[in-house]
Design a protein around this motif. Structure first.
Motif, PDB file in Angstrom:
ATOM      1  N   GLY A 112       0.816  -1.204   0.000  1.00 14.20           N
ATOM      2  CA  GLY A 112       0.000   0.000   0.000  1.00 14.20           C
ATOM      3  C   GLY A 112       0.849   1.252   0.000  1.00 14.20           C
ATOM      4  O   GLY A 112       2.041   1.213   0.319  1.00 14.20           O
ATOM      5  N   PRO A 113       0.245   2.382  -0.351  1.00 20.89           N
ATOM      6  CA  PRO A 113       0.980   3.657  -0.406  1.00 20.89           C
ATOM      7  C   PRO A 113       1.486   4.079   0.970  1.00 20.89           C
ATOM      8  O   PRO A 113       0.868   3.785   2.001  1.00 20.89           O
ATOM      9  N   LEU A 114       2.604   4.774   0.991  1.00 19.74           N
ATOM     10  CA  LEU A 114       3.253   5.206   2.221  1.00 19.74           C
ATOM     11  C   LEU A 114       2.311   5.931   3.174  1.00 19.74           C
ATOM     12  O   LEU A 114       2.217   5.577   4.358  1.00 19.74           O
ATOM     13  N   VAL A 115       1.621   6.958   2.691  1.00 13.69           N
ATOM     14  CA  VAL A 115       0.793   7.782   3.577  1.00 13.69           C
ATOM     15  C   VAL A 115      -0.323   6.953   4.205  1.00 13.69           C
ATOM     16  O   VAL A 115      -0.600   7.055   5.405  1.00 13.69           O
ATOM     17  N   ARG A 116      -0.971   6.118   3.414  1.00  9.32           N
ATOM     18  CA  ARG A 116      -2.054   5.291   3.947  1.00  9.32           C
ATOM     19  C   ARG A 116      -1.527   4.284   4.954  1.00  9.32           C
ATOM     20  O   ARG A 116      -2.139   4.057   6.000  1.00  9.32           O
ATOM     21  N   TRP A 117      -0.386   3.662   4.667  1.00  7.80           N
ATOM     22  CA  TRP A 117       0.196   2.667   5.576  1.00  7.80           C
ATOM     23  C   TRP A 117       0.477   3.306   6.927  1.00  7.80           C
ATOM     24  O   TRP A 117       0.134   2.765   7.978  1.00  7.80           O
ATOM     25  N   VAL A 118       1.117   4.459   6.900  1.00  8.36           N
ATOM     26  CA  VAL A 118       1.484   5.136   8.146  1.00  8.36           C
ATOM     27  C   VAL A 118       0.242   5.585   8.912  1.00  8.36           C
ATOM     28  O   VAL A 118       0.155   5.434  10.134  1.00  8.36           O
ATOM     29  N   ALA A 119      -0.739   6.141   8.209  1.00 11.45           N
ATOM     30  CA  ALA A 119      -1.971   6.590   8.872  1.00 11.45           C
ATOM     31  C   ALA A 119      -2.663   5.421   9.569  1.00 11.45           C
ATOM     32  O   ALA A 119      -3.089   5.540  10.732  1.00 11.45           O
ATOM     33  N   ASP A 120      -2.774   4.289   8.889  1.00 13.93           N
ATOM     34  CA  ASP A 120      -3.398   3.110   9.485  1.00 13.93           C
ATOM     35  C   ASP A 120      -2.643   2.663  10.733  1.00 13.93           C
ATOM     36  O   ASP A 120      -3.248   2.308  11.749  1.00 13.93           O
ATOM     37  N   HIS A 121      -1.319   2.679  10.662  1.00 10.92           N
ATOM     38  CA  HIS A 121      -0.552   2.154  11.789  1.00 10.92           C
ATOM     39  C   HIS A 121      -0.572   3.108  12.980  1.00 10.92           C
ATOM     40  O   HIS A 121      -0.579   2.663  14.132  1.00 10.92           O
ATOM     41  N   ARG A 122      -0.556   4.388  12.721  1.00  5.71           N
ATOM     42  CA  ARG A 122      -0.657   5.331  13.839  1.00  5.71           C
ATOM     43  C   ARG A 122      -2.024   5.213  14.518  1.00  5.71           C
ATOM     44  O   ARG A 122      -2.118   5.303  15.750  1.00  5.71           O
ATOM     45  N   ARG A 123      -3.056   4.990  13.737  1.00 13.93           N
ATOM     46  CA  ARG A 123      -4.382   4.789  14.313  1.00 13.93           C
ATOM     47  C   ARG A 123      -4.414   3.501  15.133  1.00 13.93           C
ATOM     48  O   ARG A 123      -5.023   3.440  16.207  1.00 13.93           O
ATOM     49  N   HIS A 124      -3.754   2.465  14.620  1.00 13.22           N
ATOM     50  CA  HIS A 124      -3.674   1.196  15.362  1.00 13.22           C
ATOM     51  C   HIS A 124      -3.066   1.408  16.739  1.00 13.22           C
ATOM     52  O   HIS A 124      -3.562   0.888  17.739  1.00 13.22           O
ATOM     53  N   HIS A 125      -1.997   2.184  16.826  1.00  8.28           N
ATOM     54  CA  HIS A 125      -1.354   2.407  18.117  1.00  8.28           C
ATOM     55  C   HIS A 125      -2.202   3.276  19.037  1.00  8.28           C
ATOM     56  O   HIS A 125      -2.182   3.088  20.254  1.00  8.28           O
ATOM     57  N   LYS A 126      -2.955   4.169  18.478  1.00  2.50           N
ATOM     58  CA  LYS A 126      -3.800   5.025  19.313  1.00  2.50           C
ATOM     59  C   LYS A 126      -4.895   4.216  20.008  1.00  2.50           C
ATOM     60  O   LYS A 126      -5.258   4.494  21.155  1.00  2.50           O
ATOM     61  N   PHE A 127      -5.429   3.196  19.307  1.00  3.98           N
ATOM     62  CA  PHE A 127      -6.551   2.421  19.845  1.00  3.98           C
ATOM     63  C   PHE A 127      -6.211   0.933  19.978  1.00  3.98           C
ATOM     64  O   PHE A 127      -7.100   0.096  19.905  1.00  3.98           O
ATOM     65  N   SER A 128      -4.963   0.594  20.175  1.00  5.24           N
ATOM     66  CA  SER A 128      -4.521  -0.790  20.077  1.00  5.24           C
ATOM     67  C   SER A 128      -5.377  -1.762  20.893  1.00  5.24           C
ATOM     68  O   SER A 128      -5.530  -1.625  22.110  1.00  5.24           O
ATOM     69  N   ASP A 129      -5.968  -2.740  20.182  1.00  7.54           N
ATOM     70  CA  ASP A 129      -6.833  -3.774  20.759  1.00  7.54           C
ATOM     71  C   ASP A 129      -8.024  -3.201  21.514  1.00  7.54           C
ATOM     72  O   ASP A 129      -8.522  -3.803  22.478  1.00  7.54           O
ATOM     73  N   ALA A 130      -8.480  -2.036  21.089  1.00  9.44           N
ATOM     74  CA  ALA A 130      -9.660  -1.401  21.682  1.00  9.44           C
ATOM     75  C   ALA A 130     -10.528  -0.858  20.545  1.00  9.44           C
ATOM     76  O   ALA A 130     -10.179  -0.953  19.366  1.00  9.44           O
ATOM     77  N   GLU A 131     -11.672  -0.325  20.899  1.00  7.42           N
ATOM     78  CA  GLU A 131     -12.570   0.264  19.903  1.00  7.42           C
ATOM     79  C   GLU A 131     -11.829   1.333  19.104  1.00  7.42           C
ATOM     80  O   GLU A 131     -11.231   2.242  19.669  1.00  7.42           O
ATOM     81  N   GLY A 132     -11.838   1.206  17.789  1.00  2.00           N
ATOM     82  CA  GLY A 132     -11.130   2.148  16.933  1.00  2.00           C
ATOM     83  C   GLY A 132      -9.891   1.569  16.286  1.00  2.00           C
ATOM     84  O   GLY A 132      -9.387   2.106  15.292  1.00  2.00           O
ATOM     85  N   ASP A 133      -9.370   0.458  16.821  1.00  2.00           N
ATOM     86  CA  ASP A 133      -8.221  -0.215  16.215  1.00  2.00           C
ATOM     87  C   ASP A 133      -8.671  -0.818  14.889  1.00  2.00           C
ATOM     88  O   ASP A 133      -9.615  -1.614  14.857  1.00  2.00           O
ATOM     89  N   PRO A 134      -8.003  -0.479  13.771  1.00  3.70           N
ATOM     90  CA  PRO A 134      -8.459  -0.992  12.474  1.00  3.70           C
ATOM     91  C   PRO A 134      -8.277  -2.492  12.297  1.00  3.70           C
ATOM     92  O   PRO A 134      -8.960  -3.101  11.472  1.00  3.70           O
ATOM     93  N   HIS A 135      -7.374  -3.132  13.062  1.00  4.22           N
ATOM     94  CA  HIS A 135      -7.137  -4.557  12.824  1.00  4.22           C
ATOM     95  C   HIS A 135      -6.787  -5.329  14.096  1.00  4.22           C
ATOM     96  O   HIS A 135      -5.801  -6.065  14.141  1.00  4.22           O
ATOM     97  N   SER A 136      -7.636  -5.227  15.108  1.00  3.32           N
ATOM     98  CA  SER A 136      -7.422  -6.039  16.303  1.00  3.32           C
ATOM     99  C   SER A 136      -8.080  -7.413  16.147  1.00  3.32           C
ATOM    100  O   SER A 136      -9.235  -7.508  15.729  1.00  3.32           O
ATOM    101  N   PRO A 137      -7.363  -8.492  16.503  1.00 11.19           N
ATOM    102  CA  PRO A 137      -7.987  -9.827  16.435  1.00 11.19           C
ATOM    103  C   PRO A 137      -9.045 -10.040  17.521  1.00 11.19           C
ATOM    104  O   PRO A 137      -9.772 -11.032  17.481  1.00 11.19           O
ATOM    105  N   TRP A 138      -9.151  -9.117  18.468  1.00  7.21           N
ATOM    106  CA  TRP A 138     -10.125  -9.236  19.556  1.00  7.21           C
ATOM    107  C   TRP A 138     -11.385  -8.447  19.253  1.00  7.21           C
ATOM    108  O   TRP A 138     -12.215  -8.235  20.140  1.00  7.21           O
ATOM    109  N   ARG A 139     -11.558  -8.064  18.007  1.00 13.22           N
ATOM    110  CA  ARG A 139     -12.669  -7.223  17.576  1.00 13.22           C
ATOM    111  C   ARG A 139     -14.037  -7.827  17.918  1.00 13.22           C
ATOM    112  O   ARG A 139     -14.973  -7.117  18.273  1.00 13.22           O
TER     113      ARG A 139
END
Length: 320
Positions: A112-139
């Protein structure tokens, strides 16, 4: 940490304004993009599935293996050192040539493109394994059926979600940089380059179409599929199982058998305990080739202000 030789360089996660227009479309994924994504996932995966019987029946040349391994680790380190530790977390500062080189190397991984990859990952860390995490296995919950469904979501399914992470909100610094914005926009170009290099080298080295074809199969398709699934396993497997020697607010774990193929990313528990640390494998015997590459770049003067592990910080986070 001491200042580097070029104090004009800025950390990749500093906030800047005003912002130019979006780098890659809207914050919603359209049908054509979803179909394209499906092809980029399924075609290399089918090649990976076919790799074993083909190797058994036809064999595989040292040239094919060499191209596959070389392109794999160029792309993998582009993701781990570039997209992840540098662009997402600012684990070090980089001179401009290294910054652009890391952006291109990461793009060659076809994730995926750089900007999108980074945006997704920063969002992941903000909500890691909680509501808002784009890819938590505990969803979907903690029962076995819910976790199996969640693992599929964290590994692949989340990428087909129509709602996308707002790039201006989570990656404004990258959008502000014209060179990085250009590399991100040129993702299709870098994907083409990534897929064309192996058959071009294979064809010229053997001076045959067969050499080009086998190099494309191993060096392009199988390599991309393997790298995809190793990277996605950090999202899925490393948030479901693994040892957790450090305190973190999520379920990130260390999975040792992924360490070499993930270039050190599977020491995931420390990463979530101390996200800006340049080394993820901080305990004895934890191989981390990405940290080694950062060290080489630091010694060459290309990287500086590296956030190496701090003994007191590690001790404070270590579970006792």
């Amino acid at each position: 940490m001491t200042a580097g030789p070029d104090t004009a360089e800025e950390s990749p996660i500093s906030t800047v304004s005003p912002l130019p227009s979006a780098t890659l479309g809207s914050d919603k994924k359209r049908s054509l993009e979803q179909i394209t994504l499906l092809l980029f996932i399924t075609v290399p995966f089918l090649a990976l599935v076919a790799a074993v019987p083909l190797a058994w029946g036809w064999g595989v040349s040292w040239l094919d293996l060499g191209l596959m391994v070389t392109m794999y680790f160029i792309g993998c380190h582009g993701i781990t050192v570039g997209f992840h530790r540098y662009f997402t977390h600012g684990a070090f500062k980089a001179k401009r040539p290294l910054r652009i080189a890391l952006a291109i190397m990461g793009s060659l991984a076809v994730e995926g493109p750089l900007v999108r990859w980074v945006a997704d990952h920063r969002r992941h860390h903000k909500f890691s394994d909680a509501e808002g995490d784009p890819h938590s296995p505990w969803r979907y919950g903690e029962s076995v059926p819910a976790l199996l469904k969640g693992l599929w979501w964290a590994h692949v399914g989340w990428m087909f979600d129509q709602e996308q992470t707002p790039q201006h909100k989570y990656a404004p610094d990258l959008i502000k940089d014209p060179a990085l914005r250009a590399v991100s926009r040129q993702f299709v170009l870098w994907t083409t380059v990534s897929l064309v290099i192996p058959p071009l080298v294979g064809g010229l080295a053997t001076w045959s179409w067969q050499g080009a074809l086998t190099a494309f199969f191993w060096g392009s398709l199988v390599r991309v599929a393997l790298l995809h699934h190793v990277t996605w396993s950090i999202n899925s497997i490393c948030h479901a199982v693994g040892k957790r020697p450090f305190k973190s607010r999520d379920r990130s774990g260390n999975v040792w058998w992924l360490a070499v193929l993930s270039c050190g990313e599977s020491w995931h528990n420390l990463h979530h305990a101390d996200p800006t640390c340049a080394r993820h494998g901080v305990l004895r015997g934890q191989l981390d080739s990405s940290a080694r590459l950062i060290r080489w770049c630091e010694r060459a003067g290309w990287a500086y202000d590296v956030r190496w592990p701090n003994a007191s910080r590690l001790d404070a986070r270590l579970l006792k």
